[in-house]
Design a protein around this motif. Structure first.
Motif, PDB file in Angstrom:
ATOM      1  N   UNK A   1     106.142 102.495   9.764  1.00  0.00           N
ATOM      2  CA  UNK A   1     105.138 102.047   8.791  1.00  0.00           C
ATOM      3  C   UNK A   1     105.797 101.560   7.498  1.00  0.00           C
ATOM      4  N   UNK A   2     106.916 100.848   7.634  1.00  0.00           N
ATOM      5  CA  UNK A   2     107.604 100.340   6.448  1.00  0.00           C
ATOM      6  C   UNK A   2     107.418  98.832   6.321  1.00  0.00           C
ATOM      7  N   UNK A   3     106.428  98.273   6.989  1.00  0.00           N
ATOM      8  CA  UNK A   3     106.158  96.834   6.952  1.00  0.00           C
ATOM      9  C   UNK A   3     105.405  96.460   8.208  1.00  0.00           C
ATOM     10  N   UNK A   4     105.175  95.163   8.386  1.00  0.00           N
ATOM     11  CA  UNK A   4     104.514  94.698   9.606  1.00  0.00           C
ATOM     12  C   UNK A   4     103.006  94.849   9.540  1.00  0.00           C
ATOM     13  N   UNK A   5     102.348  94.488  10.630  1.00  0.00           N
ATOM     14  CA  UNK A   5     100.886  94.394  10.628  1.00  0.00           C
ATOM     15  C   UNK A   5     100.194  95.753  10.573  1.00  0.00           C
ATOM     16  N   UNK A   6     100.906  96.821  10.917  1.00  0.00           N
ATOM     17  CA  UNK A   6     100.280  98.153  10.866  1.00  0.00           C
ATOM     18  C   UNK A   6      99.772  98.453   9.455  1.00  0.00           C
ATOM     19  N   UNK A   7     100.431  97.884   8.431  1.00  0.00           N
ATOM     20  CA  UNK A   7     100.068  98.160   7.038  1.00  0.00           C
ATOM     21  C   UNK A   7      98.613  97.780   6.758  1.00  0.00           C
ATOM     22  N   UNK A   8      98.200  96.613   7.271  1.00  0.00           N
ATOM     23  CA  UNK A   8      96.816  96.165   7.049  1.00  0.00           C
ATOM     24  C   UNK A   8      95.821  97.093   7.748  1.00  0.00           C
ATOM     25  N   UNK A   9      96.193  97.541   8.935  1.00  0.00           N
ATOM     26  CA  UNK A   9      95.292  98.441   9.660  1.00  0.00           C
ATOM     27  C   UNK A   9      95.196  99.799   8.969  1.00  0.00           C
ATOM     28  N   UNK A  10      96.311 100.249   8.402  1.00  0.00           N
ATOM     29  CA  UNK A  10      96.297 101.538   7.691  1.00  0.00           C
ATOM     30  C   UNK A  10      95.332 101.479   6.510  1.00  0.00           C
ATOM     31  N   UNK A  11      95.402 100.374   5.755  1.00  0.00           N
ATOM     32  CA  UNK A  11      94.511 100.225   4.591  1.00  0.00           C
ATOM     33  C   UNK A  11      93.055 100.301   5.041  1.00  0.00           C
ATOM     34  N   UNK A  12      92.763  99.631   6.149  1.00  0.00           N
ATOM     35  CA  UNK A  12      91.382  99.539   6.619  1.00  0.00           C
ATOM     36  C   UNK A  12      90.864 100.835   7.255  1.00  0.00           C
TER      37      UNK A  12
END
Ligand SMILES: [Zn+2]
Length: 454
Positions: A333-344
């Motif tokens: 979780x240090x970058x990449x598309x997972x970041x947007x999903x985490x926020x949501x």
């Protein structure tokens, strides 16, 4: 024979070992086993920029155990410093190495811009790596010089991964690369070693015992059943190579059993491309016997799987009704598309986050893993109300028991010397004590740049 260590000794990254062997005429030849980069949050703050302690022009060949960046990432830098020989690796390893190095080049360029430093190498150096690469098969002899021979063996770590043995005029040494876990559902088992004078062995999990496969599958099944029941979202941050493919394979088997339809999004361009390579080279893989009976099966794809390669495709995940599963990078979780999903999805207590890999200190993944209730993502404060769980044994490395068994040859005596690399200091010390006690042999822990005479 002599070995000196230029990375992967004071931690788990930067593997790069220089082996000097002697041919049948008594002449010396220098080769490298792996040429990986040191990994940290930012490339510019690491030892990657330092000049090699050896003359790159004197190196005759490089042997690559597997594609991970911590074993391949400094190859382009080696080209830049004047290396003129060949690079040897397995064919699937070459495909994955291209993905890894292109990704690393992109990250390095971004990092260099951010910290105002110069890049370590240029795109042309990267291209040169592939021009110089020769692919070989397992058990196909590579003659470095008359009487100095290399041989690749199955390591069971990722697709096309190897441990490599070298025989010169006097001695035989084996370099483990990374040794895979036991009971990996999609890879062949690690090949047992034949007797050798010295083994240079990784020790990532030299001080640990993994859960078995059934525990891991049960935990994964519970997570999936729970999000279906709660009509919620399950996020799984995953490393692109191996972890993602194992996960897809296990989810496929679970869903067949559960008999419920739930969309699964593979939302990582690199993981999608790596999965394609796994499909292409599936003759290098090994599946459970009962699955093999199903002819013409495309492993890793099933009706509910949606691969969202483009950004626009990725955005459709938001509009898809729950329940749903999202697998996305990066694994820590240090970058990449997972970041947007985490926020949501993190703020909703119904949702779930399943951690399946090692989370390094300082990463967002580590903070969430350790129970942070509030985190900062892209300058946004995000509440962690979702259920967070971890499965420990989705690890691509063998544990103490696996490594100890592997170090005992099937055809002869225990190696005279075992040299431990690629591990945190505590793991190496624990494993060294264990090996001295159980195998009654000499165990060495070299320092960076140290040279050992065999
Ligand atoms: Zn690895």
């Amino acid at each position: 024979m002599k070995i000196s260590f230029h990375g992967g000794v004071e931690g788990v990254t930067g593997s790069c070992h220089l082996l000097t062997g002697i041919d049948s005429e008594g002449a010396e030849h220098k080769i490298l086993v792996d040429c990986g980069m040191f990994q940290a949050e930012q490339m510019c703050a690491t030892k990657n920029g330092d000049q090699f302690e050896f003359d790159a022009k004197e190196i005759e060949a490089v042997f690559i155990t597997h594609p991970h960046a911590d074993h391949t990432g400094r190859l382009p830098k080696l080209m830049k410093e004047g290396f003129e020989g060949s690079v040897y690796m397995l064919e699937p390893c070459l495909g994955l190495t291209k993905l890894v190095l292109e990704d690393a080049f992109h990250i390095m360029s971004e990092d260099a811009k951010r910290c105002g430093s110069s890049v370590l190498y240029e795109l042309e150096d990267l291209v040169e790596v592939f021009e110089r690469t020769k692919t070989v098969g397992y058990h196909e002899q590579v003659e470095i010089a008359p009487g100095f021979i290399a041989l690749f063996h199955e390591a069971g770590h990722v697709l096309g991964s190897s441990y490599i043995s070298f025989q010169d005029k006097d001695k035989k040494v084996i370099f483990s690369g990374d040794i895979g876990n036991d009971e990996v559902p999609i890879l062949p088992d690690t090949e047992p070693i034949s007797s050798a004078d010295v083994v240079v062995c990784e020790s990532t999990y030299g001080g640990r015992h993994h859960e078995d496969r059934s525990t891991r599958v049960d935990k994964l099944r519970e997570e999936i059943e729970q999000v279906i029941k709660d009509k919620a979202t399950l996020m799984i941050p995953a490393f692109s190579i191996e972890r993602t493919q194992e996960l897809l394979y296990e989810i496929d088997l679970i869903l067949k059993d559960v008999k419920t339809s739930i969309p699964i999004f593979l939302d990582s361009p690199m993981a999608i491309k790596a999965t394609d390579l796994y499909r292409h080279f599936n003759h290098y893989l090994k599946f459970d016997a009962n699955i093999l009976q199903e002819k013409d099966r495309d492993f890793f794809s099933f009706p509910n799987l949606r691969e969202t390669l483009s950004r626009d495709e990725s955005k459709t995940i938001n509009d898809t009704p729950t329940p749903k599963i999202i697998i996305a990078g990066s694994g820590m979780m240090s970058g990449g598309r997972i970041m947007h999903h985490l926020i949501r999805y993190l703020p909703d207590g119904k949702n779930r986050l399943l951690i399946i890999g090692y989370q390094a200190k300082g990463t967002l993944g580590r903070k969430i893993y350790e129970g942070a209730k509030k985190v900062k993502i892209f300058r946004e404060e995000v509440r962690v109300n979702a259920q967070v769980n971890a499965i420990g044994s989705f690890s691509a490395h063998g544990d103490t028991a696996k490594l100890t068994k592997w170090l005992q040859p099937t055809d002869g005596k225990i190696p005279e010397k075992i040299v431990l690399v690629h591990g945190d200091p505590e793991a190496k010390e624990l494993f060294a004590t264990h090996l001295r006690h159980n195998l009654k042999t000499e165990v060495l822990i070299p320092r960076l740049k140290e040279e050992i005479e065999l």
